[in-house]
Design an enzyme around this catalytic site. Structure first.
Site, PDB file in Angstrom:
ATOM      1  N   ASP A  50     -52.456  96.953  35.134  1.00 50.73           N
ATOM      2  CA  ASP A  50     -51.116  97.139  34.872  1.00 50.73           C
ATOM      3  C   ASP A  50     -50.265  95.559  34.642  1.00 50.73           C
ATOM      4  OD1 ASP A  50     -48.426  98.351  34.481  1.00 50.73           O
ATOM      5  OD2 ASP A  50     -48.261  98.233  36.616  1.00 50.73           O
ATOM      6  N   SER A  51     -49.154  95.693  34.164  1.00 50.55           N
ATOM      7  CA  SER A  51     -48.578  94.400  34.149  1.00 50.55           C
ATOM      8  C   SER A  51     -48.045  93.846  35.590  1.00 50.55           C
ATOM      9  CB  SER A  51     -47.100  94.620  33.489  1.00 50.55           C
ATOM     10  OG  SER A  51     -46.330  95.469  33.950  1.00 50.55           O
TER      11      SER A  51
ATOM     12  N   GLU B 255     -37.982  98.160  41.869  1.00 54.09           N
ATOM     13  CA  GLU B 255     -38.571  97.002  42.556  1.00 54.09           C
ATOM     14  C   GLU B 255     -37.646  96.354  43.475  1.00 54.09           C
ATOM     15  OE1 GLU B 255     -41.118  94.350  39.872  1.00 54.09           O
ATOM     16  OE2 GLU B 255     -42.074  95.997  39.782  1.00 54.09           O
TER      17      GLU B 255
ATOM     18  N   TYR C 298     -43.982  93.387  31.005  1.00 52.81           N
ATOM     19  CA  TYR C 298     -44.512  93.450  29.511  1.00 52.81           C
ATOM     20  C   TYR C 298     -43.461  94.441  28.814  1.00 52.81           C
ATOM     21  CZ  TYR C 298     -49.449  92.257  31.016  1.00 52.81           C
ATOM     22  OH  TYR C 298     -50.427  91.522  31.161  1.00 52.81           O
TER      23      TYR C 298
ATOM     24  N   CYS D 103     -43.662 105.711  32.381  1.00 53.88           N
ATOM     25  CA  CYS D 103     -43.754 104.483  32.851  1.00 53.88           C
ATOM     26  C   CYS D 103     -44.062 104.430  34.347  1.00 53.88           C
ATOM     27  CB  CYS D 103     -42.000 103.567  33.027  1.00 53.88           C
ATOM     28  SG  CYS D 103     -42.260 101.989  33.962  1.00 53.88           S
ATOM     29  N   THR D 104     -45.038 103.805  34.917  1.00 48.68           N
ATOM     30  CA  THR D 104     -45.492 104.070  36.065  1.00 48.68           C
ATOM     31  C   THR D 104     -44.500 103.756  37.314  1.00 48.68           C
ATOM     32  OG1 THR D 104     -46.665 101.819  36.099  1.00 48.68           O
ATOM     33  CG2 THR D 104     -47.871 103.599  35.569  1.00 48.68           C
ATOM     34  N   HIS D 105     -43.526 103.263  37.058  1.00 49.29           N
ATOM     35  CA  HIS D 105     -42.393 103.017  38.251  1.00 49.29           C
ATOM     36  C   HIS D 105     -41.637 104.348  38.335  1.00 49.29           C
ATOM     37  CE1 HIS D 105     -43.268  98.819  37.542  1.00 49.29           C
ATOM     38  NE2 HIS D 105     -42.558  98.406  38.691  1.00 49.29           N
TER      39      HIS D 105
ATOM     40  N   CYS E  84     -50.616 101.509  32.493  1.00 44.15           N
ATOM     41  CA  CYS E  84     -49.449 100.715  31.930  1.00 44.15           C
ATOM     42  C   CYS E  84     -48.836 101.375  30.614  1.00 44.15           C
ATOM     43  CB  CYS E  84     -49.689  99.143  31.932  1.00 44.15           C
ATOM     44  SG  CYS E  84     -48.062  98.374  31.180  1.00 44.15           S
TER      45      CYS E  84
END
Lengths: 265, 265
Positions: free
Chosen positions: B10-11, B153, B42, B184-186, B73
């Site tokens: 992932d980024s 984050e 990214y 999006c993985t977040h 990602c």
């Protein structure tokens, strides 16, 4: 008369606010700007990495014949300026923290100064150290505001969301400081949102102070371009991100005419 | 029996939500994770650059003996998966978009699917193309939500500010779609905030679907580890950013035990 360009760099496009101020103060100076758009943001990265990137960029600007280097990025100034000054002794290098600190000290009425910036800038305590070196009696309160940069880059510089975020970060400054340093080149674009919360607190926007500092340094080292022709601006970036043009316009206040993509970084 | 590890990248650290799902589904598989923390995010970068980074990381994982590569990602999947599949034919490579699209199609009741993701993912139209390839009659509405990643984050996954941002991005989906892909993985970490706005809309969180897809691929290629010993997890990152440990815990749900810093990227 020295018609070599002023070298300016930032992690991305935020440093163009400093370029704008330089162009206004020194219209006949040419500028080479480097925006490390492939590797931004610096504000969450380690000191080692920011030093390494900053050295690489400084070398690039010196190769482009820069007569002075302006580190137009608070994070890079906080984390890498000392290293750069040690490693590149033949060219004057200035950052954004010294000028911002000086200006804040000259403006504060009660000796209570606030500082906002990225996580890296705040953790480095670079503003505290710089201010305390000049005046031990000043009280300083600092706060990292990591969401301000993405809001500016999203173009969301007004509305409910950014107002809530500003309230979240800034409410604690009210009645505690009389002067607040905007310790990130993106923050001047949030001035109206910030001042809604901070009210009568004096905001220090380092871009114009940095331009004045660059002028003095050029004068001192006899590096000023005495010509009358308007200077050029060449911008080098490591990536062409989405919304590049739009953002360039927002920060610089005009279109970027000479844009170059650097591939080997 | 093949005890080589599964390679995941992932980024940054968001892909650890996929690792978590893999560990739950395939506890005896070892995993090598690569988080490109020096070069994130990214989502605002160009296709060329994301392809270049993804190839470099895939080579690294193959050197670490990965038997399958999971691109955890969305941006890298959208921009680089096709390139990777062409350039690395000897190892199966899966992304997060195909599994997410399949799952959304199987869940939609009225054939109205929404997609949210980074600017790069949405601009690539990768979800639209993937869904339309499977079912032409589905209607798709997409929206980039670039502020969601920095909010996660920053750890600000609840409160007035993120609620206002979610409202800003998501209000237009109400009554228009019945299923929404968190592209999006977040974003899974914002599920409770998102569902406050989207109400009865079904949310598709790709992490667990991707794990199922990896399981199938390993079975098909006879690459499963049939042993009973618990697998290990080794994480490689290109920088140790601020708040690294805290973020690792948030995404993985446990401490990262074997952490390695890669210097030559």
């Amino acid at each position: 008369m020295d018609n070599r360009p002023i070298g300016v760099f930032d992690s991305g496009l935020g440093g163009l606010t400093v370029v704008k101020a330089l162009k206004e103060l020194l219209p006949n100076e040419s500028i080479v700007y480097f925006g490390d758009t492939a590797r931004l943001p610096y504000g969450i990265k380690s000191k080692d990495l920011v030093e390494q990137y900053s050295k690489q960029i400084t070398k690039f600007l010196i190769k482009k014949d820069a007569k002075i280097i302006v580190v137009a990025c608070n994070t890079a100034t906080a984390m890498a300026l000392n290293r750069l000054k040690k490693d590149f002794k033949n060219v004057p290098i200035i950052g954004v923290i010294e000028p911002g600190s000086k200006q804040a000290i000259s403006k504060t009425s009660r000796g209570k100064i606030g500082v906002i910036g990225t996580i890296a800038t705040i953790k480095s305590k670079a503003y505290e150290i710089s201010i305390k070196n000049k005046d031990k009696n000043v009280d300083i309160i600092s706060k990292a505001c990591p969401l301000f940069v993405p809001f500016v880059e999203e173009g969301l510089t007004n509305g409910d969301a950014i107002n809530q975020v500003a309230k979240h970060y800034l409410s604690s400054f009210k009645n505690k400081v009389d002067t607040l340093i905007l310790g990130c080149t993106h923050y001047p674009l949030l001035k109206s949102v910030i001042s809604k919360i901070t009210k009568q607190i004096t905001l220090i926007d380092s871009a114009s102070v940095v331009a004045t500092d660059a002028h003095k340094k050029l004068q001192y080292h006899k590096l000023l371009n005495q010509g009358v022709q308007k200077g050029t601006l060449h911008c080098y970036v490591t990536d062409l991100p989405m919304r590049f043009e739009e953002l360039g316009n927002i920060f610089l206040g005009e279109e970027i005419k000479h844009l170059h993509l650097v591939n080997d970084f």
